[in-house]
Design a protein around this motif. Structure first.
Motif, mmCIF file in Angstrom:
data_model
loop_
_atom_site.group_PDB
_atom_site.id
_atom_site.type_symbol
_atom_site.label_atom_id
_atom_site.label_comp_id
_atom_site.label_asym_id
_atom_site.label_seq_id
_atom_site.Cartn_x
_atom_site.Cartn_y
_atom_site.Cartn_z
ATOM 1 N N ASP A 57 -14.216 8.933 17.564
ATOM 2 C CA ASP A 57 -14.260 10.146 16.500
ATOM 3 C C ASP A 57 -15.328 10.069 15.742
ATOM 4 O OD1 ASP A 57 -11.724 11.053 17.797
ATOM 5 O OD2 ASP A 57 -10.855 9.437 16.801
ATOM 6 N N VAL A 58 -16.659 9.381 15.761
ATOM 7 C CA VAL A 58 -17.628 9.486 14.759
ATOM 8 C C VAL A 58 -18.229 10.853 14.474
ATOM 9 C CG1 VAL A 58 -19.841 8.601 14.354
ATOM 10 C CG2 VAL A 58 -18.092 7.009 14.837
ATOM 11 N N GLU A 59 -18.509 11.302 15.826
ATOM 12 C CA GLU A 59 -19.094 12.715 15.709
ATOM 13 C C GLU A 59 -18.422 13.879 15.286
ATOM 14 O OE1 GLU A 59 -21.342 13.764 19.335
ATOM 15 O OE2 GLU A 59 -21.917 11.509 19.693
ATOM 16 N N ALA A 60 -17.059 13.869 15.633
ATOM 17 C CA ALA A 60 -16.084 14.900 15.204
ATOM 18 C C ALA A 60 -15.844 15.052 13.690
ATOM 19 C CB ALA A 60 -14.553 14.728 15.971
ATOM 20 N N ILE A 61 -15.842 13.616 13.107
ATOM 21 C CA ILE A 61 -15.536 13.498 11.706
ATOM 22 C C ILE A 61 -16.963 13.836 10.965
ATOM 23 C CG2 ILE A 61 -14.997 11.694 9.806
ATOM 24 C CD1 ILE A 61 -13.166 10.294 11.887
ATOM 25 N N ALA A 62 -17.994 13.302 11.487
ATOM 26 C CA ALA A 62 -19.261 13.641 10.786
ATOM 27 C C ALA A 62 -19.482 15.045 11.091
ATOM 28 C CB ALA A 62 -20.346 12.855 11.548
ATOM 29 N N LYS A 63 -19.129 15.798 12.010
ATOM 30 C CA LYS A 63 -19.434 17.217 12.088
ATOM 31 C C LYS A 63 -18.552 17.935 11.085
ATOM 32 C CE LYS A 63 -20.948 17.766 17.113
ATOM 33 N NZ LYS A 63 -20.260 18.177 18.331
ATOM 34 N N ASN A 64 -17.250 17.546 10.766
ATOM 35 C CA ASN A 64 -16.353 18.221 9.922
ATOM 36 C C ASN A 64 -16.485 17.725 8.407
ATOM 37 O OD1 ASN A 64 -13.819 19.679 9.643
ATOM 38 N ND2 ASN A 64 -12.762 17.622 8.787
ATOM 39 N N THR A 65 -17.358 16.543 8.081
ATOM 40 C CA THR A 65 -17.349 16.259 6.753
ATOM 41 C C THR A 65 -18.791 16.172 6.251
ATOM 42 O OG1 THR A 65 -17.376 13.825 7.295
ATOM 43 C CG2 THR A 65 -15.173 14.929 6.898
ATOM 44 N N GLY A 66 -19.839 16.081 7.203
ATOM 45 C CA GLY A 66 -21.020 15.954 6.666
ATOM 46 C C GLY A 66 -21.361 14.512 6.463
ATOM 47 N N VAL A 70 -23.430 4.938 8.633
ATOM 48 C CA VAL A 70 -24.033 3.616 8.345
ATOM 49 C C VAL A 70 -23.695 2.860 9.576
ATOM 50 C CG1 VAL A 70 -24.293 2.088 6.668
ATOM 51 C CG2 VAL A 70 -23.812 4.184 6.084
ATOM 52 N N SER A 71 -24.854 2.057 10.032
ATOM 53 C CA SER A 71 -24.536 1.068 10.979
ATOM 54 C C SER A 71 -25.893 0.337 11.444
ATOM 55 C CB SER A 71 -24.166 1.921 12.652
ATOM 56 O OG SER A 71 -23.811 0.867 13.401
ATOM 57 N N ASN A 72 -25.949 -0.339 12.475
ATOM 58 C CA ASN A 72 -27.136 -1.129 12.902
ATOM 59 C C ASN A 72 -28.271 0.196 12.944
ATOM 60 O OD1 ASN A 72 -27.036 -0.319 15.600
ATOM 61 N ND2 ASN A 72 -25.800 -2.249 16.018
ATOM 62 N N ALA A 73 -29.543 -0.486 13.267
ATOM 63 C CA ALA A 73 -30.653 0.308 13.551
ATOM 64 C C ALA A 73 -30.434 1.348 14.836
ATOM 65 C CB ALA A 73 -31.958 -0.363 13.572
ATOM 66 N N GLU A 74 -30.060 0.664 15.857
ATOM 67 C CA GLU A 74 -29.942 1.486 17.235
ATOM 68 C C GLU A 74 -28.800 2.287 17.175
ATOM 69 O OE1 GLU A 74 -31.909 -2.616 17.741
ATOM 70 O OE2 GLU A 74 -29.969 -1.969 16.829
ATOM 71 N N ILE A 75 -27.689 2.239 16.529
ATOM 72 C CA ILE A 75 -26.696 3.264 16.483
ATOM 73 C C ILE A 75 -26.990 4.122 15.578
ATOM 74 C CG2 ILE A 75 -24.114 3.505 15.782
ATOM 75 C CD1 ILE A 75 -23.560 0.418 16.813
ATOM 76 N N ALA A 76 -27.507 3.999 14.522
ATOM 77 C CA ALA A 76 -27.905 4.980 13.436
ATOM 78 C C ALA A 76 -29.124 5.841 14.226
ATOM 79 C CB ALA A 76 -28.662 4.330 12.204
ATOM 80 N N LYS A 82 -29.168 13.021 17.580
ATOM 81 C CA LYS A 82 -28.137 13.894 17.694
ATOM 82 C C LYS A 82 -27.779 14.929 16.680
ATOM 83 C CE LYS A 82 -25.047 12.115 21.305
ATOM 84 N NZ LYS A 82 -23.690 12.083 21.865
ATOM 85 N N GLY A 83 -28.658 14.755 15.679
ATOM 86 C CA GLY A 83 -28.889 15.651 14.480
ATOM 87 C C GLY A 83 -27.780 15.259 13.160
ATOM 88 N N PHE A 84 -27.279 14.081 13.344
ATOM 89 C CA PHE A 84 -26.425 13.352 12.261
ATOM 90 C C PHE A 84 -27.056 12.687 11.449
ATOM 91 C CE2 PHE A 84 -23.685 13.839 15.782
ATOM 92 C CZ PHE A 84 -22.601 14.616 15.552
ATOM 93 N N ASN A 85 -26.557 12.718 9.926
ATOM 94 C CA ASN A 85 -27.350 11.903 8.935
ATOM 95 C C ASN A 85 -26.923 10.641 8.985
ATOM 96 O OD1 ASN A 85 -28.122 14.386 7.530
ATOM 97 N ND2 ASN A 85 -26.298 14.557 6.615
ATOM 98 N N SER A 86 -27.836 9.492 9.235
ATOM 99 C CA SER A 86 -27.388 8.274 9.334
ATOM 100 C C SER A 86 -28.489 7.312 8.427
ATOM 101 C CB SER A 86 -27.772 8.033 10.781
ATOM 102 O OG SER A 86 -28.912 8.027 11.302
#
Length: 225
Positions: A57-66, A70-76, A82-86
């Motif tokens: 649910d990372v993307e759904a929550i990030a889209k809903n909340t902005g 925060v994660s390791n370099a590869e995940i970020a 994909k256009g998310f703040n990381s």
């Protein structure tokens, strides 16, 4: 600091007026059917590794909340493309956010996204706020690296996986609590699937007999530190 158990390895943390979500696997978890991810507040999403039962649910929550991921370099980087703040980190590194300091620490596990993309090396987080400090182990085996944590941080709570098969079991988690020098434990990553079902009474007794307090929260319940 308020910590809410959202099922499996998902957590909600409220600290200094900011809202953190950790490893959100909620919408496909039948045990968490009463949790609506659209109602969750999030300024930050912390991700320990890339497995589907931690990033669903990372993307759904990030889209809903902005929220900032925060994660390791590869995940970020995966989410940034994909256009998310990381915000990418790596093992041993710390960063001062406006709610406190986050340190990315070692975990022994694996990490790949459901689509097969490499998810970097898995980790855990040590969160230091103005008043309370916690360790979120992520999915991990027992490791001597845990002994490094109390050399720098005095913990008020350790959040440890206890379901076995994919992670530590109860007995190893007791040893882990010794390593991190914290006797107040919140158990997670148990009961969601058949391979990780545990005997709650037996687990609590083992911790009690070791002089420790194991909390197994109903999904949606919270504790205040």
């Amino acid at each position: 600091m308020k910590i809410t158990y959202l099922g499996h390895a998902a957590l909600g943390i409220e600290v200094d007026g900011k809202y953190l979500i950790v490893d959100p696997y909620i919408s496909a978890n039948p045990k968490a059917a009463h949790i609506n991810i659209q109602n969750l507040k999030a300024d930050f999403i912390l991700v320990t590794h890339a497995h589907g039962d931690h990033v669903l649910d990372v993307e759904a929550i990030a889209k809903n909340t902005g929220a900032l991921i925060v994660s390791n370099a590869e995940i970020a980087d995966y989410y940034a493309k994909k256009g998310f703040n990381s915000h990418g980190m790596n093992h041993g590194g710390s960063w001062n956010f406006d709610f406190g300091t986050v340190k990315y620490v070692n975990a022994i596990h694996s990490s790949a996204f459901p689509d097969g993309t490499y998810g970097g090396n898995p980790g855990g987080f040590v969160l230091e706020s103005e008043h309370k400090n916690i360790y979120i182990a992520g999915d991990t085996a027992l490791t001597y690296d845990m002994k490094l944590i109390p050399l720098r941080t005095t913990l008020d709570l350790a959040i440890l996986p206890i379901g076995s098969n994919y992670t530590m079991d109860v007995d190893d988690a007791i040893t882990a609590s010794d390593f991190v020098e914290c006797d107040k434990i919140l158990g997670y990553h148990y009961d969601t699937f058949g391979y990780i079902e545990i005997d709650h009474a037996e687990a609590k007794k083992k911790f009690f007999d070791a002089g420790k307090d194991l909390m197994l929260l109903p999904i949606g319940d919270s504790i205040d530190l």
